[in-house]
Write an enzyme that holds these catalytic residues in place. Structure first.
Site, PDB file in Angstrom:
ATOM      1  N   GLY A 241      12.973  52.171 -20.785  1.00  0.00           N
ATOM      2  CA  GLY A 241      12.850  52.220 -22.236  1.00  0.00           C
ATOM      3  C   GLY A 241      14.002  51.669 -23.038  1.00  0.00           C
ATOM      4  O   GLY A 241      13.912  51.574 -24.268  1.00  0.00           O
ATOM      5  N   GLU A 275      14.417  53.490 -14.561  1.00  0.00           N
ATOM      6  CA  GLU A 275      13.257  52.597 -14.419  1.00  0.00           C
ATOM      7  C   GLU A 275      13.257  51.531 -15.517  1.00  0.00           C
ATOM      8  O   GLU A 275      12.294  51.403 -16.267  1.00  0.00           O
ATOM      9  CB  GLU A 275      11.957  53.410 -14.512  1.00  0.00           C
ATOM     10  CG  GLU A 275      11.811  54.523 -13.490  1.00  0.00           C
ATOM     11  CD  GLU A 275      10.592  55.411 -13.747  1.00  0.00           C
ATOM     12  OE1 GLU A 275       9.973  55.315 -14.834  1.00  0.00           O
ATOM     13  OE2 GLU A 275      10.252  56.201 -12.859  1.00  0.00           O
ATOM     14  N   GLY A 277      12.749  48.059 -17.358  1.00  0.00           N
ATOM     15  CA  GLY A 277      11.962  46.844 -17.177  1.00  0.00           C
ATOM     16  C   GLY A 277      12.459  45.802 -18.147  1.00  0.00           C
ATOM     17  O   GLY A 277      13.197  44.883 -17.815  1.00  0.00           O
ATOM     18  N   ARG A 278      12.068  46.026 -19.409  1.00  0.00           N
ATOM     19  CA  ARG A 278      12.395  45.090 -20.481  1.00  0.00           C
ATOM     20  C   ARG A 278      13.878  44.713 -20.518  1.00  0.00           C
ATOM     21  O   ARG A 278      14.215  43.555 -20.728  1.00  0.00           O
ATOM     22  CB  ARG A 278      12.016  45.768 -21.811  1.00  0.00           C
ATOM     23  CG  ARG A 278      12.061  44.878 -23.020  1.00  0.00           C
ATOM     24  CD  ARG A 278      11.866  45.717 -24.289  1.00  0.00           C
ATOM     25  NE  ARG A 278      10.729  46.604 -24.215  1.00  0.00           N
ATOM     26  CZ  ARG A 278       9.474  46.269 -24.551  1.00  0.00           C
ATOM     27  NH1 ARG A 278       9.214  45.071 -24.991  1.00  0.00           N
ATOM     28  NH2 ARG A 278       8.494  47.142 -24.445  1.00  0.00           N
ATOM     29  N   ARG A 314       2.275  40.137 -26.737  1.00  0.00           N
ATOM     30  CA  ARG A 314       3.001  41.123 -27.552  1.00  0.00           C
ATOM     31  C   ARG A 314       2.799  40.960 -29.064  1.00  0.00           C
ATOM     32  O   ARG A 314       2.580  41.956 -29.763  1.00  0.00           O
ATOM     33  CB  ARG A 314       4.493  41.138 -27.211  1.00  0.00           C
ATOM     34  CG  ARG A 314       4.774  41.566 -25.764  1.00  0.00           C
ATOM     35  CD  ARG A 314       6.268  41.736 -25.493  1.00  0.00           C
ATOM     36  NE  ARG A 314       6.843  42.793 -26.287  1.00  0.00           N
ATOM     37  CZ  ARG A 314       7.579  42.607 -27.368  1.00  0.00           C
ATOM     38  NH1 ARG A 314       7.863  41.385 -27.781  1.00  0.00           N
ATOM     39  NH2 ARG A 314       8.033  43.628 -28.047  1.00  0.00           N
ATOM     40  N   TYR A 318       1.158  44.315 -30.461  1.00  0.00           N
ATOM     41  CA  TYR A 318       2.058  45.250 -31.159  1.00  0.00           C
ATOM     42  C   TYR A 318       2.601  44.675 -32.464  1.00  0.00           C
ATOM     43  O   TYR A 318       3.586  45.206 -33.001  1.00  0.00           O
ATOM     44  CB  TYR A 318       3.287  45.578 -30.299  1.00  0.00           C
ATOM     45  CG  TYR A 318       3.082  45.881 -28.848  1.00  0.00           C
ATOM     46  CD1 TYR A 318       2.367  47.008 -28.439  1.00  0.00           C
ATOM     47  CD2 TYR A 318       3.647  45.073 -27.872  1.00  0.00           C
ATOM     48  CE1 TYR A 318       2.226  47.296 -27.087  1.00  0.00           C
ATOM     49  CE2 TYR A 318       3.520  45.354 -26.521  1.00  0.00           C
ATOM     50  CZ  TYR A 318       2.799  46.471 -26.135  1.00  0.00           C
ATOM     51  OH  TYR A 318       2.681  46.754 -24.791  1.00  0.00           O
ATOM     52  N   CYS A 344      -9.952  31.890 -29.679  1.00  0.00           N
ATOM     53  CA  CYS A 344     -10.882  32.222 -30.758  1.00  0.00           C
ATOM     54  C   CYS A 344     -10.763  33.681 -31.185  1.00  0.00           C
ATOM     55  O   CYS A 344     -11.686  34.482 -30.999  1.00  0.00           O
ATOM     56  CB  CYS A 344     -12.312  31.915 -30.325  1.00  0.00           C
ATOM     57  SG  CYS A 344     -12.473  30.230 -29.771  1.00  0.00           S
ATOM     58  N   GLU A 345      -9.624  34.031 -31.722  1.00  0.00           N
ATOM     59  CA  GLU A 345      -9.353  35.370 -32.243  1.00  0.00           C
ATOM     60  C   GLU A 345      -8.348  35.197 -33.374  1.00  0.00           C
ATOM     61  O   GLU A 345      -7.338  34.510 -33.197  1.00  0.00           O
ATOM     62  CB  GLU A 345      -8.660  36.257 -31.186  1.00  0.00           C
ATOM     63  CG  GLU A 345      -9.444  36.565 -29.947  1.00  0.00           C
ATOM     64  CD  GLU A 345     -10.498  37.646 -30.149  1.00  0.00           C
ATOM     65  OE1 GLU A 345     -10.436  38.369 -31.162  1.00  0.00           O
ATOM     66  OE2 GLU A 345     -11.379  37.743 -29.286  1.00  0.00           O
ATOM     67  N   TYR A 373       6.943  41.600 -20.175  1.00  0.00           N
ATOM     68  CA  TYR A 373       5.621  41.792 -20.786  1.00  0.00           C
ATOM     69  C   TYR A 373       5.103  40.471 -21.374  1.00  0.00           C
ATOM     70  O   TYR A 373       4.467  40.457 -22.425  1.00  0.00           O
ATOM     71  CB  TYR A 373       5.662  42.926 -21.827  1.00  0.00           C
ATOM     72  CG  TYR A 373       6.239  44.193 -21.238  1.00  0.00           C
ATOM     73  CD1 TYR A 373       5.513  44.912 -20.288  1.00  0.00           C
ATOM     74  CD2 TYR A 373       7.519  44.639 -21.550  1.00  0.00           C
ATOM     75  CE1 TYR A 373       6.051  46.042 -19.686  1.00  0.00           C
ATOM     76  CE2 TYR A 373       8.070  45.776 -20.944  1.00  0.00           C
ATOM     77  CZ  TYR A 373       7.323  46.468 -20.025  1.00  0.00           C
ATOM     78  OH  TYR A 373       7.844  47.574 -19.420  1.00  0.00           O
TER      79      TYR A 373
HETATM   80  C1  LIG Z   1       6.732  50.831 -18.729  1.00  0.00           C
HETATM   81  C2  LIG Z   1       7.479  51.861 -18.005  1.00  0.00           C
HETATM   82  C3  LIG Z   1       8.836  51.673 -17.711  1.00  0.00           C
HETATM   83  C4  LIG Z   1       9.621  50.489 -18.187  1.00  0.00           C
HETATM   84  O1  LIG Z   1       9.804  50.483 -19.562  1.00  0.00           O
HETATM   85  P1  LIG Z   1      10.802  49.443 -20.238  1.00  0.00           P
HETATM   86  O2  LIG Z   1      10.702  49.726 -21.675  1.00  0.00           O
HETATM   87  O3  LIG Z   1      10.310  48.083 -19.889  1.00  0.00           O
HETATM   88  O4  LIG Z   1      12.157  49.695 -19.688  1.00  0.00           O
HETATM   89  C5  LIG Z   1       9.473  52.637 -16.957  1.00  0.00           C
HETATM   90  N1  LIG Z   1       8.814  53.741 -16.520  1.00  0.00           N
HETATM   91  C6  LIG Z   1       7.514  53.954 -16.782  1.00  0.00           C
HETATM   92  C7  LIG Z   1       6.851  55.176 -16.274  1.00  0.00           C
HETATM   93  C8  LIG Z   1       6.806  53.027 -17.539  1.00  0.00           C
HETATM   94  O5  LIG Z   1       5.521  53.250 -17.821  1.00  0.00           O
END
Ligand SMILES: *Cc1c(COP(=O)(O)O)cnc(C)c1O
Length: 425
Positions: A241, A275, A277-278, A314, A318, A344-345, A373
């Site tokens: 997150g 965890e 990602g982004r 995205r 969003y 076509c949207e 993403y």
């Molecule tokens: C999507 C997700 C992440 C990664 O979120 P980021 O904002 O990309 O860091 C980590 N854990 C869980 C359970 C998720 O669903």
């Protein structure tokens, strides 16, 4: 992470030591280009910020599932956070150590649970008591014990977009923290699961460290209760997150993020699992598209490019801001345009009312912060072939996913001729 590895030389956009235009002319558009150095630097910065405590960084593979991207991180020591059997398959194909894989997600099927048990993952982040029953039964049938945590919702508002806000008490994810003690007590009565920790993930693209801290203070109280009730809490999975700069956000640095977490739970003696990602992938990538046309409708200028919501969802999903620049030098003064794809949207746009210099057919544009993403949310809607992906290191690049061809669009399909056969009496 910011866009450190994308720079201009004589007005031309470069990724590391390669010209973006040269790569795009050879490989075609739309095209995702990732900087391997940016991935490594981002991973290492986060890793270093948590150096004071035992920790594992489980990269959220849903943000960018390309095998070469994942391998890059796995080689730095990353584990993987997966949310499906398909992601588990990808993680293993990329060489991830199963003992560093954690499995999140609200709807793990029996088959997926079996696959994760067979792979020998570190733990399941359970999101309901129904799922506890499922994992226990599947593990029992295989004669193994599944390591589990519960994903708890600390009910802290992450102040992000509602679609990526996940830790409120009425969310579809996890279990309310107030019901966690009972869920853990139930787990204790089962023979084929072993409680190893607590998990929470409150949302995505958080640009303030405070919600992480607040959430983990509540989790801390839970950990203390659970320990008093005789549970061994070895792992504390703090989710992902951490936000990035898309436009003018000022997200916490890895150090500030680590402080927010460790001030709350650093002394519990747990191994910290993260965890992200982004934060690792977003600003390690761009999407390059080519201008197809420009047109004016009712006083509005539309720049139509060959990249669309099917490549980068995205903005449509969003209303997200993605920074866009011409790949070459600007041709003149900026005016307000909508940069749109051919799908076509009406929702198919990359930018709305955006100041942008004039462009001509054939010009290239770069959509920044497209490493997370981006490709991973792409689709074949409107019969669009999914883009190619390129990984750059210094002066070299490799096409790490080939552009799809028309044959890829119909793979697995047939004309339904089986329905034409006469039924036997
Ligand atoms: C999507 C997700 C992440 C990664 O979120 P980021 O904002 O990309 O860091 C980590 N854990 C869980 C359970 C998720 O669903």
């Amino acid at each position: 992470m910011t866009r450190t590895f994308f720079n201009r030389r004589d007005g031309e956009l470069y990724v590391e030591n390669l010209s973006v235009a040269e790569i795009a002319r050879r490989e075609g558009t739309p095209l995702f280009i990732y900087s391997q150095t940016a991935l490594r630097v981002a991973y290492d910065a986060l890793d270093k910020a948590f150096a004071a405590v035992p920790h594992t960084i489980c990269f959220a593979i849903k943000s960018n599932m390309n095998l070469a991207v994942v391998r890059t991180l796995v080689e730095r020591g990353a584990g993987i956070d997966v949310t499906s059997g398909g992601e588990l398959f990808r993680a293993l194909q990329a060489g991830a150590d199963p003992q560093k894989i954690v499995y999140s997600g609200v709807g793990k099927t029996d088959g997926e649970v079996d696959e994760a048990l067979d792979a020998g993952i570190r733990f399941f982040n359970l999101e309901s008591r129904a799922e506890l029953g499922c994992v226990n039964a599947r593990a029992e049938a295989r004669g193994v014990v599944a390591n589990i945590t519960f994903r708890v919702n600390p009910d802290v508002d992450p102040k992000t977009h509602p679609y990526i806000s996940t830790g409120l008490k009425n969310s579809k994810f996890g279990i309310p923290i107030t019901e966690a003690r009972e869920a853990y007590a139930e787990a204790k009565t089962l023979n084929s699961v072993k409680v190893v920790g607590v998990d929470c993930h409150i949302g995505s693209q958080l640009t303030d460290a405070q919600p992480f801290h607040d959430a983990l203070l509540r989790v801390r109280a839970l950990v203390e209760d659970l320990r008093n009730a005789g549970h061994e809490i070895q792992y504390l999975d703090c989710g992902g997150g951490l936000g990035v700069v898309y436009n003018d956000e000022e997200p916490p640095s890895p150090k500030e993020y680590a402080r927010a977490i460790l001030d709350a739970v650093g002394d519990l003696g747990c191994e910290i699992v993260l965890e992200p990602g982004r934060w690792i992938t977003a600003n390690a990538g761009i999407m390059v598209a080519e201008v197809v046309y420009e047109k004016n409708n009712g006083g509005k200028t539309y720049t139509i490019v060959d990249g669309a919501m099917t490549d980068l969802l995205r903005p449509a999903l969003y209303q997200a801001y993605q920074h866009i620049e011409p790949v070459g030098p600007a041709r003149g003064e900026e005016r307000l345009v909508d940069i749109v794809g051919p799908v076509c949207e009406s929702g198919d746009f990359l930018a709305k009312e955006r100041p942008f210099p004039p462009v001509e057919k054939g010009d290239l544009i770069a959509v920044f912060s497209a490493g997370a993403y981006g490709f991973s949310m792409s689709s074949n809607y409107n019969g669009r072939r999914r883009a190619a992906e390129v990984l750059v290191r210094d002066e070299r690049y490799s096409v790490v996913r080939a552009r799809e061809g028309y044959e890829d669009l119909i793979r697995g399909e047939n004309l339904g001729e089986g329905l034409d056969e006469e039924l036997a009496e």
